[in-house]
Design an enzyme around this catalytic site. Structure first.
Site, PDB file in Angstrom:
ATOM      1  N   PHE A  11     -10.967  -1.953  -0.623  1.00 33.94           N
ATOM      2  CA  PHE A  11     -10.612  -2.651  -1.759  1.00 33.94           C
ATOM      3  C   PHE A  11     -10.132  -4.004  -1.619  1.00 33.94           C
ATOM      4  O   PHE A  11     -10.426  -4.928  -2.302  1.00 33.94           O
ATOM      5  CB  PHE A  11      -9.331  -1.760  -2.366  1.00 33.94           C
ATOM      6  CG  PHE A  11      -8.577  -2.265  -3.319  1.00 33.94           C
ATOM      7  CD1 PHE A  11      -8.954  -2.876  -4.554  1.00 33.94           C
ATOM      8  CD2 PHE A  11      -7.097  -2.041  -3.260  1.00 33.94           C
ATOM      9  CE1 PHE A  11      -8.340  -3.498  -5.410  1.00 33.94           C
ATOM     10  CE2 PHE A  11      -6.441  -2.431  -4.398  1.00 33.94           C
ATOM     11  CZ  PHE A  11      -6.941  -3.309  -5.516  1.00 33.94           C
ATOM     12  N   GLY A  36     -14.164   2.362   3.239  1.00 36.82           N
ATOM     13  CA  GLY A  36     -14.560   1.168   2.085  1.00 36.82           C
ATOM     14  C   GLY A  36     -15.969   1.272   1.931  1.00 36.82           C
ATOM     15  O   GLY A  36     -16.850   2.016   2.786  1.00 36.82           O
ATOM     16  N   ASP A  49     -15.957   0.060  14.970  1.00 42.17           N
ATOM     17  CA  ASP A  49     -14.641   0.433  14.880  1.00 42.17           C
ATOM     18  C   ASP A  49     -13.576  -0.516  15.207  1.00 42.17           C
ATOM     19  O   ASP A  49     -13.956  -1.277  16.075  1.00 42.17           O
ATOM     20  CB  ASP A  49     -14.318   1.887  15.942  1.00 42.17           C
ATOM     21  CG  ASP A  49     -12.953   2.289  15.710  1.00 42.17           C
ATOM     22  OD1 ASP A  49     -12.944   3.471  15.798  1.00 42.17           O
ATOM     23  OD2 ASP A  49     -12.056   1.674  15.693  1.00 42.17           O
ATOM     24  N   TYR A 138       2.616   5.488   9.299  1.00 39.54           N
ATOM     25  CA  TYR A 138       1.989   4.429   8.739  1.00 39.54           C
ATOM     26  C   TYR A 138       3.133   3.029   8.874  1.00 39.54           C
ATOM     27  O   TYR A 138       2.305   1.913   9.470  1.00 39.54           O
ATOM     28  CB  TYR A 138       1.753   4.697   7.320  1.00 39.54           C
ATOM     29  CG  TYR A 138       0.944   3.612   6.641  1.00 39.54           C
ATOM     30  CD1 TYR A 138      -0.291   2.817   6.772  1.00 39.54           C
ATOM     31  CD2 TYR A 138       1.805   2.764   5.556  1.00 39.54           C
ATOM     32  CE1 TYR A 138      -0.540   2.059   6.135  1.00 39.54           C
ATOM     33  CE2 TYR A 138       1.379   1.684   4.869  1.00 39.54           C
ATOM     34  CZ  TYR A 138       0.092   1.334   5.059  1.00 39.54           C
ATOM     35  OH  TYR A 138      -0.382   0.195   4.397  1.00 39.54           O
ATOM     36  N   LYS A 142       2.780  -0.276  11.209  1.00 36.49           N
ATOM     37  CA  LYS A 142       2.551  -1.649  10.508  1.00 36.49           C
ATOM     38  C   LYS A 142       3.732  -2.505  11.175  1.00 36.49           C
ATOM     39  O   LYS A 142       3.360  -3.813  11.329  1.00 36.49           O
ATOM     40  CB  LYS A 142       2.784  -1.587   8.932  1.00 36.49           C
ATOM     41  CG  LYS A 142       1.529  -1.182   8.280  1.00 36.49           C
ATOM     42  CD  LYS A 142       0.455  -2.032   8.324  1.00 36.49           C
ATOM     43  CE  LYS A 142      -0.703  -1.647   7.666  1.00 36.49           C
ATOM     44  NZ  LYS A 142      -2.003  -2.355   7.901  1.00 36.49           N
ATOM     45  N   VAL A 182      -2.143   3.890  -9.981  1.00 40.12           N
ATOM     46  CA  VAL A 182      -3.028   3.402 -11.093  1.00 40.12           C
ATOM     47  C   VAL A 182      -4.492   3.957 -11.451  1.00 40.12           C
ATOM     48  O   VAL A 182      -4.722   3.858 -12.605  1.00 40.12           O
ATOM     49  CB  VAL A 182      -3.054   1.804 -11.061  1.00 40.12           C
ATOM     50  CG1 VAL A 182      -4.038   0.945 -11.962  1.00 40.12           C
ATOM     51  CG2 VAL A 182      -1.655   1.123 -10.807  1.00 40.12           C
ATOM     52  N   ARG A 263       7.902  14.574  -5.483  1.00 45.73           N
ATOM     53  CA  ARG A 263       7.213  14.873  -3.856  1.00 45.73           C
ATOM     54  C   ARG A 263       8.130  14.294  -2.856  1.00 45.73           C
ATOM     55  O   ARG A 263       8.644  13.281  -2.970  1.00 45.73           O
ATOM     56  CB  ARG A 263       6.072  13.985  -3.966  1.00 45.73           C
ATOM     57  CG  ARG A 263       4.975  14.569  -4.879  1.00 45.73           C
ATOM     58  CD  ARG A 263       3.558  13.887  -4.662  1.00 45.73           C
ATOM     59  NE  ARG A 263       3.756  12.458  -5.300  1.00 45.73           N
ATOM     60  CZ  ARG A 263       2.677  11.722  -5.460  1.00 45.73           C
ATOM     61  NH1 ARG A 263       1.671  12.069  -5.282  1.00 45.73           N
ATOM     62  NH2 ARG A 263       2.974  10.540  -5.760  1.00 45.73           N
ATOM     63  N   GLY A 265       9.602  13.036   0.382  1.00 45.32           N
ATOM     64  CA  GLY A 265       9.190  11.655   1.114  1.00 45.32           C
ATOM     65  C   GLY A 265       9.014  10.793   0.299  1.00 45.32           C
ATOM     66  O   GLY A 265       8.952   9.494   1.032  1.00 45.32           O
TER      67      GLY A 265
END
Ligand SMILES: NC(=O)c1ccc[n+]([C@@H]2O[C@H](COP(=O)([O-])OP(=O)(O)OC[C@H]3O[C@@H](n4cnc5c(N)ncnc54)[C@H](O)[C@@H]3O)[C@@H](O)[C@H]2O)c1
Length: 308
Positions: A11, A36, A49, A138, A142, A182, A263, A265
Site C-alpha cells: 500500500f 502486496g 524475501d 509487532y 518495530k 477505513v 476487542r 488488546g
C-alpha cells in the site's frame, strides 16, 4: 538519487515508488509479493524475501544512495499468533537490510516504524520523544528495528531517519493494515453490507493520508532528519463512530452501524504529535480527513466497477 524501496508492492510502498519516480529518482523495488500486489510496469523489482542473504550482493551491484525500508509483517494480530514469524521478517529482515545497505555504501536508511510503539501513552497527542512501551510482538519488532538503525549509525556511520507512522489510509489500502477500518467501512458501505463498530465507538485513532505519508519519506530521504525519529500523523484523534459517519457521507450511504463487543488488546486512544517533524523535515499533513476519505471512496468505487 538511486533509491531502493522495500515493500514496494504494498500500500504505502507503491505510492512511494510513484512519488520517487515523479521526483526524478532511479528506483528499484523489493518485495516478496506475500502481501502486496502493486507492481509498477517499467520499474525493476527484486522479488525476494527481505531476510534473504542474497540481498547484500544485489544491493552492492545497484549501489543505492538511500534505502526506504517498508517491507514488514504488518498485522498486530498475526504477530501475537506467531511472534517468531513476525520477528523473522521485521527484526532479521531489518538487520539484513541495514547490513546490505552498509556494505553497498548507502548514505541513509529510512526506517518505517509505527505509533504502536507508544502503547498506552501518558498524554495525547504523543510527542516523538515519549517513552516506548510496545504492547505487541509487532510493536516490539518495530522498536527493535529502530534500535538497530541507531546502532548502525553509531557503529558504522550509516545514517538513518525513523518515521513513526500513525494510521495510514488511502487508495490501495487493504483491511489488514493499521487503518484497515477505513477499508472495511468503505467496502461495506459501498456494497450495502452491514457495518459494525466495536465497543462504544469511542476508541480513537490518528488517520493520515497516504500522499502526505510518502511526502514525509521523500523529505527524509534527503540530508535532513539524520539520526532522528519523527511522527508522521496529524495529532488529531477521530473516534470509530465519527469515522463511520465520515465514510458514510463520502459513500452516500446510511450512517447506521451495529455495535459489537470491544476487542481484547485494542488500544483505547492514539494520536501522535507531528510538530518536531515540521521543524526538522518541513513536513505537515495537507489532506484533511474528509478530503482523503472522499478520494479513498472514489478509488474504491472505481475498483468495484472495474471488477464487476
Ligand atoms: N498502514 C499503516 O497504517 C501503517 C502504520 C504504521 C506503520 N506501517 C508500516 O508501513 C510499512 C508498509 O505498510 P503497508 O501498510 O504498506 O502494508 P502492506 O502489507 O501493503 O505492505 C508491506 C509489503 O511488504 C511485503 N513483505 C512482507 N513480508 C516480506 C518479506 N519477508 N520480504 C519482502 N517483502 C515482504 C508485502 O508483500 C507488502 O507488499 C510497514 O513497515 C508497516 O509496518 C503501516
Amino acid at each position: 538519487m538511486r533509491v531502493i524501496v522495500t515493500g514496494s508492492a504494498g500500500f504505502i510502498g507503491s505510492h512511494l515508488v510513484d512519488r520517487l519516480l515523479a521526483d526524478g529518482n532511479d528506483v528499484v523495488g523489493l518485495d516478496d509479493l506475500s502481501g502486496g500486489v502493486h507492481v509498477r510496469d517499467g520499474v525493476e523489482l527484486w522479488e525476494m524475501d527481505v531476510a534473504d542473504p542474497a540481498l547484500a550482493g544485489r544491493m552492492a551491484a545497484f549501489r543505492p544512495d538511500v534505502v526506504c525500508h517498508l517491507a514488514a509483517q504488518v498485522s498486530v494480530r498475526v504477530s501475537v499468533a506467531d511472534p517468531a514469524g513476525d520477528a523473522r521478517v521485521n527484526v532479521l529482515g531489518t538487520a539484513n537490510v541495514l547490513e546490505s545497505a552498509r556494505l553497498a555504501g548507502a548514505r541513509k536508511v529510512v526506517f518505517t516504524s509505527s505509533c504502536a510503539v507508544y502503547g498506552v501513552p501518558d498524554a495525547l497527542p504523543v510527542p516523538a520523544d515519549a517513552p516506548l512501551r510496545p504492547a505487541s510482538p509487532y510493536a516490539a519488532s518495530k522498536v527493535t528495528g529502530e534500535v538497530y538503525a541507531g546502532m548502525y549509525r553509531a557503529l558504522h556511520g550509516l545514517d538513518f531517519t525513523t518515521l513513526t507512522l500513525a494510521n495510514v489510509y488511502g487508495p490501495r489500502q487493504t483491511p489488514e493494515g493499521e487503518a484497515g477500518v477505513v477499508s472495511i467501512f468503505t467496502d461495506a458501505l459501498l456494497s450495502g453490507a452491514p457495518t459494525r463498530v466495536h465497543g462504544d465507538g469511542g476508541q480513537t485513532r490518528d488517520y493520515v493520508y497516504v500522499a502526505d505519508v510518502v511526502d514525509a519519506f521523500a523529505r527524509a530521504a534527503g540530508e535532513a532528519g539524520g539520526g532522528g525519529r519523527f511522527n508522521v500523523g496529524t495529532g488529531r484523534q477521530t473516534t470509530d463512530r465519527a469515522l463511520h459517519t465520515l465514510v458514510a457521507e463520502a459513500a452516500g450511504a446510511p450512517d447506521d452501524p451495529a455495535f459489537a463487543p470491544a476487542r481484547l488488546g485494542d488500544l483505547p486512544a492514539m494520536a501522535i504529535d507531528p510538530s518536531a517533524t515540521a521543524d526538522a523535515l518541513g513536513w505537515t499533513p495537507r489532506v484533511d480527513l474528509a478530503e482523503g476519505l472522499a478520494r479513498t471512496v472514489a478509488w474504491a468505487r472505481e475498483r468495484a466497477v472495474a471488477r464487476s
